[in-house]
Design an enzyme around this catalytic site. Structure first.
Site, mmCIF file in Angstrom:
data_model
loop_
_atom_site.group_PDB
_atom_site.id
_atom_site.type_symbol
_atom_site.label_atom_id
_atom_site.label_comp_id
_atom_site.label_asym_id
_atom_site.label_seq_id
_atom_site.Cartn_x
_atom_site.Cartn_y
_atom_site.Cartn_z
ATOM 1 C CD GLU A 124 -32.068 1.425 15.451
ATOM 2 O OE1 GLU A 124 -32.354 2.670 15.579
ATOM 3 O OE2 GLU A 124 -32.303 0.503 16.254
ATOM 4 C CE1 TYR B 68 -37.671 5.932 18.386
ATOM 5 C CE2 TYR B 68 -35.152 5.939 18.087
ATOM 6 C CZ TYR B 68 -36.435 5.641 16.801
ATOM 7 O OH TYR B 68 -37.379 4.446 16.902
ATOM 8 C CD GLU C 72 -36.253 3.045 13.643
ATOM 9 O OE1 GLU C 72 -35.670 3.871 15.109
ATOM 10 O OE2 GLU C 72 -36.134 2.513 12.809
ATOM 11 C CG ASN D 195 -33.662 -2.958 18.444
ATOM 12 O OD1 ASN D 195 -33.462 -3.532 18.413
ATOM 13 N ND2 ASN D 195 -34.267 -2.059 18.288
ATOM 14 C CB ALA D 196 -39.291 -3.766 15.603
ATOM 15 C CD GLU D 197 -38.257 -0.718 20.253
ATOM 16 O OE1 GLU D 197 -36.660 -0.722 20.951
ATOM 17 O OE2 GLU D 197 -39.369 -0.791 20.059
#
Length: 1009
Positions: free
Chosen positions: A202, A271, A314, A141-143
């Site tokens: 995720e 988050y 995370e 993922n990690a943008e």
């Protein structure tokens, strides 16, 4: 936080009266509730239970932070980052792999060239003393572009991805197997520092029906296949996973014993203040956004993983800035106060393993980024994109230094969480108590966590000398705005104990067998602490205005200070030394260790106050050698062994004096802080869109004929042939399409897809038709363009050029959404042929293995290497991007500028691009062959683009390239400046031999004209 109101403070205290201070082994096991101690069945090097991880039999509080080596493609800079992470008190760091960065095509992997050799991270970690949380993917993922998938896997030919489809599993095997094999040699079980190994990312897909625990069989088989691969390739450390949220409850052995795909230790990602500066992205997960609103995780861990540590692979370190987000990101409510409240709140909920995402975000250079985020990946992290540290870093450091030495915090039960502990109903506390030692930790916070009021209170605590309300002798504890405090009772400092303190413990060291503890609170606040076993105390180092009163009491001595400021030192007759530091002073306190043990044993620690950063310490005879950074001339004070008489700083001996209380003092002179930078005022320019002209010859190697009439992609095209770039081996950034038709037509309808904020422009026979300017919320753009104002070859061939800016592939299952033209329909005619160009040679020909497969697009300047050193631009015209040009098109500007940065400095520089938002332009900045900015003022707001050393040559010439794309007839111009972000005198030099990272131009480029 109010969800956990199980015990009042009085009932909690009554339970504790039966727990003796000294307990035998059997009683210890009973007091720990008989929680099982787990290992992975392969070894007992890393174990875990309900309380925490254990490494070689010793309990570890994991405080970690994420970095991405592929976002900072300079191995020498990794050392700077890991030294900063170690200095902050962390015991570990984490990193993602990136399959796409390592795999240019389905038969190639590169783990050797330049920054592709990620094993250097393990070597640095071993040297500086950090454990490593390794997260290879294959999806991260990690943008990142396609979430880290190689773009050749997004065509649909490998299935839907992230399941047990044999085509997908075979595709990922070379990358995943080799990543595991390379990691194997650096595991803690092999003498390295790799602590745990994450499977997937995720992937909360375990259940078809979670309520009834009906498994999703393909997902389980997929996870099991990855786990089997890791084990088969030598991974024998624990396997972990990070659930995306509290709803999915996947892969925990406690939640679903025996289920296929479970990992050793299940973790959770969170988050709470939104992972994006666009708060609308997060409302579906976290509900209505309220700044500083903490979330209850305690019950989740009780339900999902009760026999495992409460673990966040995370936890929010900041937020990414999406296209259209505010300039500089959104640090306002994820800054130092966020770090103070939310990280302490995790401690309040018994979390003993935390990894911050991100600790250092870096930059989305090249085609690293997915469409959700622009060039910057600063993430409002504790270490900024320019590698600078400030209040958020210091606030995080102060907590991490504490958790690193608070051994009793690794085994606690949570006995209560309510306002009954406080004399002020606006303040609540969580009580954590170690059932073996009886040490306790009271985490205080506003009862309504978003509150920013200033609240004074006293705290009801249980100690080994009785039940107390503290402070006892005047003053109060203060929560000053957005703030939380962890207050201790019966806190072990070597063989001595701090019975209680109304100031926070920053850290402590054992110096010559005697404890030295640092307590900290806000400037002007009163504090009180009790040293057990002491009878007398003295102020031996007094800050201006400091006054203390000593109260001999049962079992020890209480010290009450009406107002603290700066630094004061107190000595007690039982050999305890207490340093009092107000918050500004504590921010610049460091505890470097003489060993490279991640546990940082307290008898090897040195306490240093004053510098901007202390990276390391070593001892040579009676000289203590400190290494670090200073911003200005700095007075330093060091608490170390009496056998040390002299100090050195970055190799330079200092004039050293000793105080009456044993510390060493010296002054370090600093560099003046300013580096003269060259002006960017001499440029060459060339048209970089010759493909729009009907005379252009597209028969060369740069072009492929688009002739596919079917596609494996689940998104079927609106028209044929298929014009999806990935199907033809082109993937990154910029693409060109040339469509041919004969005779007359009146217009064309184009539907182009390139990701959020992308854009495209079209020309017919060299004449501009129009542009889709782009939008931060649109991934595709359709337009109908008229040929009314163009000249057609009614009896011959016409050529339509479409230039497309691709902002990367989407994330998760959307990674297979195609890039390119979805549909192209002529009004009054039909296309006879299409050709496509992208990066030189496509996926099969890698002209630049160092920068890698994500480094270039299909712009003529990129294909021909105009952005590289060694290209001859002597025939070009002279002009500046600030002068610009008229008409729609793309020009490429090039200049060469020297830098000469002194070797004793760590310096950071950025390029600032400026143009009004009303100007319809797209700009790419190239620095020594690396694309380091996408500036699009019509869509985005970022103007400042830091470039790391190694990409920038700090000891010679730098080739700066600028592609300027005018999407309208009015043309384009842009101002460019090179500015200094910071410069510090440092033991880590940003001037190093980095030529190997900047390969230059070769004649092979000429084939792709």
């Amino acid at each position: 936080m109010r969800a956990f109101q199980r015990l009042s403070w009085l009932s909690a205290l009554s339970l504790l009266t039966s727990v003796p201070e000294s307990i035998g082994v059997n009683a210890q096991n009973n007091s720990l509730g008989n929680w099982p101690l787990h290992d992975n069945g392969l070894n007992q090097v890393v174990q875990w239970d309900h309380y925490s991880f254990k490494v070689n039999g010793k309990r570890l509080f994991v405080f970690s932070g994420e970095i991405h080596y592929w976002r900072i493609p300079v191995p020498e800079v990794w050392e700077d980052l890991l030294e900063k992470i170690k200095a902050s008190g962390f015991t570990a760091f984490a990193f993602y792999g990136n399959w796409g960065y390592h795999s240019a095509n389905n038969h190639t992997t590169d783990f050797e060239t330049g920054a592709h050799d990620f094993t250097k991270l393990f070597e640095i970690a071993k040297r500086v003393g950090l454990y490593v949380i390794t997260r290879p993917g294959p999806y991260v993922n990690a943008e990142a572009n396609a979430g880290g998938f190689p773009l050749w896997v997004t065509t649909g030919a490998y299935g839907a991805l992230r399941n047990n489809d044999s085509r997908y599993l075979q595709a990922l095997d070379p990358y995943f197997s080799e990543f595991s094999t390379l990691t194997k040699e650096h595991q803690i079980t092999n003498g390295g520092n790799a602590l745990v190994y994450q499977i997937e990312n995720e992937y909360g897909e375990q259940w078809k029906d979670r309520k009834n625990k009906i498994p999703n069989a393909p997902a389980g088989a997929y996870m099991a296949a990855l786990e089997d691969s890791a084990r088969a390739n030598g991974i024998d450390i624990p396997l972990i996973h990070n659930d995306p949220n509290m709803n999915t409850k996947s892969w925990s052995k406690d939640y679903a014993p025996g289920a296929v795909g479970n990992v050793d230790v299940a973790g959770l990602d969170s988050y709470p203040s939104c992972w994006s500066c666009n708060l609308a992205e997060c409302t579906g997960t976290n509900g209505k956004y309220v700044a500083y609103q903490v979330i209850d995780y305690y019950d989740h861990f009780v339900e999902v993983s009760p026999t495992q540590p409460s673990f966040f692979p995370e936890f929010q370190g900041g937020s990414y800035n999406p296209w259209g987000g505010p300039e500089g990101g959104c640090p306002g409510d994820i800054g130092a106060d966020f770090a103070n409240i939310f990280y302490r709140n995790l401690v309040a909920q018994r979390v003993t393993a935390i990894s911050l995402y991100m600790m250092f975000g870096g930059t989305n250079w090249g085609a690293i980024a997915a469409p959700v985020v622009a060039t910057s990946y600063d993430y409002s992290s504790p270490i900024s994109e320019s590698r600078k540290i400030d209040s958020k870093f210091y606030e995080t450091k102060n907590l991490a230094l504490f958790t690193r030495v608070a051994d009793d915090l690794t085994v606690t039960n949570r006995l209560g969480n309510n306002t009954g502990y406080s004399t002020n109903p606006a303040v609540e506390a969580s009580e954590l108590r170690n059932p073996i030692t009886n040490a306790a930790f009271y985490v205080t916070i506003h009862e309504y966590s978003p509150s920013s009021t200033v609240e004074s209170f006293k705290l009801r605590v249980s100690t080994s000398v009785g039940n107390l309300t503290i402070p006892q002798h005047g003053g109060s504890i203060v929560l000053n705005g957005h703030q939380s405090k962890i207050l201790v009772t019966d806190f072990a400092i070597g063989k001595q104990k701090l019975t209680y303190s109304t100031a926070e413990v920053l850290t402590y060291a054992i110096v010559d067998g005697k404890p030295v503890v640092i307590l900290t609170a806000g400037s002007g606040e009163s504090i009180e602490f009790h040293v057990k076993g002491a009878k007398r105390g003295n102020i031996v180092g007094k800050a201006a205005g400091s006054n203390a009163t000593f109260y001999p009491e049962a079992h020890g001595l209480t010290t009450n200070i009406a107002s603290i400021s700066g630094l004061s030192v107190y000595e007690f007759d039982n050999d305890v030394k207490v340093i009092i530091a107000d918050k500004p002073t504590a921010y610049l306190f460091w505890a470097p260790n003489l060993s490279n043990d991640p546990f940082a044993p307290v008898d090897q620690s040195v306490l240093v106050q004053g510098p901007y950063l202390v990276r390391s310490v070593s001892k040579d005879g009676d000289v203590l050698a400190l290494k670090g950074d200073i911003l200005k001339t700095t007075a330093i004070e060091v608490f170390a062994s009496k056998h040390v008489n002299k100090l050195s700083w970055n190799g330079q001996r200092l004039h050293t004096s000793r105080t009456k209380y044993g510390s060493l003092k010296a002054t370090v002179a600093a560099f003046n802080g300013t580096i003269k930078l060259p002006a960017l005022d001499t440029w060459k320019v060339q048209d970089t869109l010759p493909e729009r002209l009907p005379s252009y010859d597209d028969s060369g190697a740069a072009w492929v004929t688009a002739d596919h009439l079917t596609t494996p992609n689940p998104t079927k095209p609106e028209t044929l042939p298929v014009l999806y770039v990935d199907e033809y081996g082109f993937h990154n950034s910029f693409h060109l399409f040339r469509g041919y038709f004969n005779g007359a037509a009146t217009g064309v309808k184009l539907n182009v897809q390139g990701g959020l904020a992308f854009g495209w422009s079209a020309w017919l026979n060299g004449q501009f038709l129009g542009s889709f300017l782009g939008n931060s919320s649109l991934a595709a753009g359709a337009m109908t363009l008229s040929f009314g104002n163009t000249t057609l070859n009614t009896n011959g061939t016409n050529v339509l050029l479409v230039a497309q800016d691709n902002t990367g592939h989407d994330l998760r299952s959307d990674a297979v959404k195609p890039r390119g033209i979805l549909g192209a329909t002529l009004t009054g005619g039909n296309f006879t042929k299409w050709k496509i160009a992208g990066e030189a040679g496509g996926e099969e020909v890698q002209l630049d293995t160092v920068r890698g497969p994500l480094s270039e697009g299909g712009l003529t300047a990129e294909r021909l290497g105009w952005h590289l050193a060694g290209f001859d631009d002597s025939a070009w015209n002279s002009s500046s991007p600030s002068t610009g040009f008229s008409g729609a098109g793309i020009n490429f500007y090039r200049t060469v500028v020297p830098l000469d940065v002194p070797a004793e400095l760590d310096a950071s520089f950025a390029f600032v691009l400026d143009a009004p938002a009303s100007q319809h332009i797209r700009v790419q900045l190239f620095v020594n062959g690396y694309q380091y900015a996408r500036f699009n003022p019509h869509v985005g707001n970022e103007k400042r683009f830091p470039v790391p050393p190694g990409v920038l040559n700090y000891q010679g010439d730098n080739v700066i390239g600028l592609s300027v794309w005018a999407q309208g007839k009015e043309g384009a111009k842009v101002d460019v400046q090179l500015v200094q972000e910071y410069a510090v005198e440092s033991s880590w030099s940003s001037r190093f031999d980095s030529e190997y990272l900047r390969p230059g131009w070769t004649e092979a480029r000429l084939a792709y004209a």
